[in-house]
Design a protein around this motif. Sequence first.
Motif, PDB file in Angstrom:
ATOM      1  N   PHE A 181      42.386  41.834  41.017  1.00 40.99           N
ATOM      2  CA  PHE A 181      41.864  42.071  42.362  1.00 40.99           C
ATOM      3  C   PHE A 181      41.379  40.810  43.069  1.00 40.99           C
ATOM      4  CE2 PHE A 181      41.131  46.091  40.013  1.00 40.99           C
ATOM      5  CZ  PHE A 181      41.954  46.907  40.767  1.00 40.99           C
ATOM      6  N   ARG A 182      41.389  39.667  42.386  1.00 41.06           N
ATOM      7  CA  ARG A 182      40.958  38.378  42.950  1.00 41.06           C
ATOM      8  C   ARG A 182      39.542  38.442  43.523  1.00 41.06           C
ATOM      9  NH1 ARG A 182      46.258  38.812  43.578  1.00 41.06           N
ATOM     10  NH2 ARG A 182      47.609  37.096  42.983  1.00 41.06           N
ATOM     11  N   VAL A 183      38.612  38.888  42.680  1.00 42.37           N
ATOM     12  CA  VAL A 183      37.200  38.960  43.035  1.00 42.37           C
ATOM     13  C   VAL A 183      36.394  38.273  41.935  1.00 42.37           C
ATOM     14  CG1 VAL A 183      37.344  41.080  44.402  1.00 42.37           C
ATOM     15  CG2 VAL A 183      36.959  41.228  41.955  1.00 42.37           C
ATOM     16  N   SER A 184      35.114  38.056  42.183  1.00 40.54           N
ATOM     17  CA  SER A 184      34.232  37.443  41.196  1.00 40.54           C
ATOM     18  C   SER A 184      33.331  38.519  40.589  1.00 40.54           C
ATOM     19  CB  SER A 184      33.392  36.364  41.870  1.00 40.54           C
ATOM     20  OG  SER A 184      32.547  35.765  40.926  1.00 40.54           O
ATOM     21  N   VAL A 185      33.383  38.676  39.275  1.00 39.58           N
ATOM     22  CA  VAL A 185      32.608  39.697  38.568  1.00 39.58           C
ATOM     23  C   VAL A 185      31.340  39.056  38.010  1.00 39.58           C
ATOM     24  CG1 VAL A 185      32.609  41.286  36.610  1.00 39.58           C
ATOM     25  CG2 VAL A 185      34.670  41.005  37.972  1.00 39.58           C
ATOM     26  N   THR A 186      30.182  39.659  38.303  1.00 39.06           N
ATOM     27  CA  THR A 186      28.914  39.131  37.791  1.00 39.06           C
ATOM     28  C   THR A 186      28.426  39.875  36.556  1.00 39.06           C
ATOM     29  OG1 THR A 186      27.639  40.546  39.269  1.00 39.06           O
ATOM     30  CG2 THR A 186      28.176  38.334  40.056  1.00 39.06           C
ATOM     31  N   GLY A 187      28.896  41.099  36.336  1.00 37.03           N
ATOM     32  CA  GLY A 187      28.454  41.847  35.166  1.00 37.03           C
ATOM     33  C   GLY A 187      29.356  43.020  34.858  1.00 37.03           C
ATOM     34  N   VAL A 188      29.413  43.371  33.564  1.00 39.87           N
ATOM     35  CA  VAL A 188      30.197  44.524  33.118  1.00 39.87           C
ATOM     36  C   VAL A 188      29.346  45.321  32.146  1.00 39.87           C
ATOM     37  CG1 VAL A 188      32.267  45.298  31.909  1.00 39.87           C
ATOM     38  CG2 VAL A 188      32.378  43.269  33.341  1.00 39.87           C
TER      39      VAL A 188
END
Length: 94
Positions: A46-53
Amino acid sequence: MMKMILRKPLITEKTSKLQEKSNQFTFLVDVNANKIEIKREIESRFRVSVTGVNTVNYEGRKARVGRYFGKKSDFKKAIVTLAKGDKLDIYEQA
């Protein structure tokens, strides 16, 4: 051989509220996938920045059809938090 990490987005009333309030999105993922794999898959697809999972494992419930008993499949749910300013339009890309 590449395994499918993301199964499908989970769109319910509760996840829609999380989406609006906290910029968190929920997916059904492979039971054997870990948080690092999930993060990499979301960021690349998705070309996004993930900060947490955050992940939650669910055991399949017992099911009964007539006099026969069975079991639903186990599944894993991932709640992914995106960086501020990033958006993910699940309805178009699902």
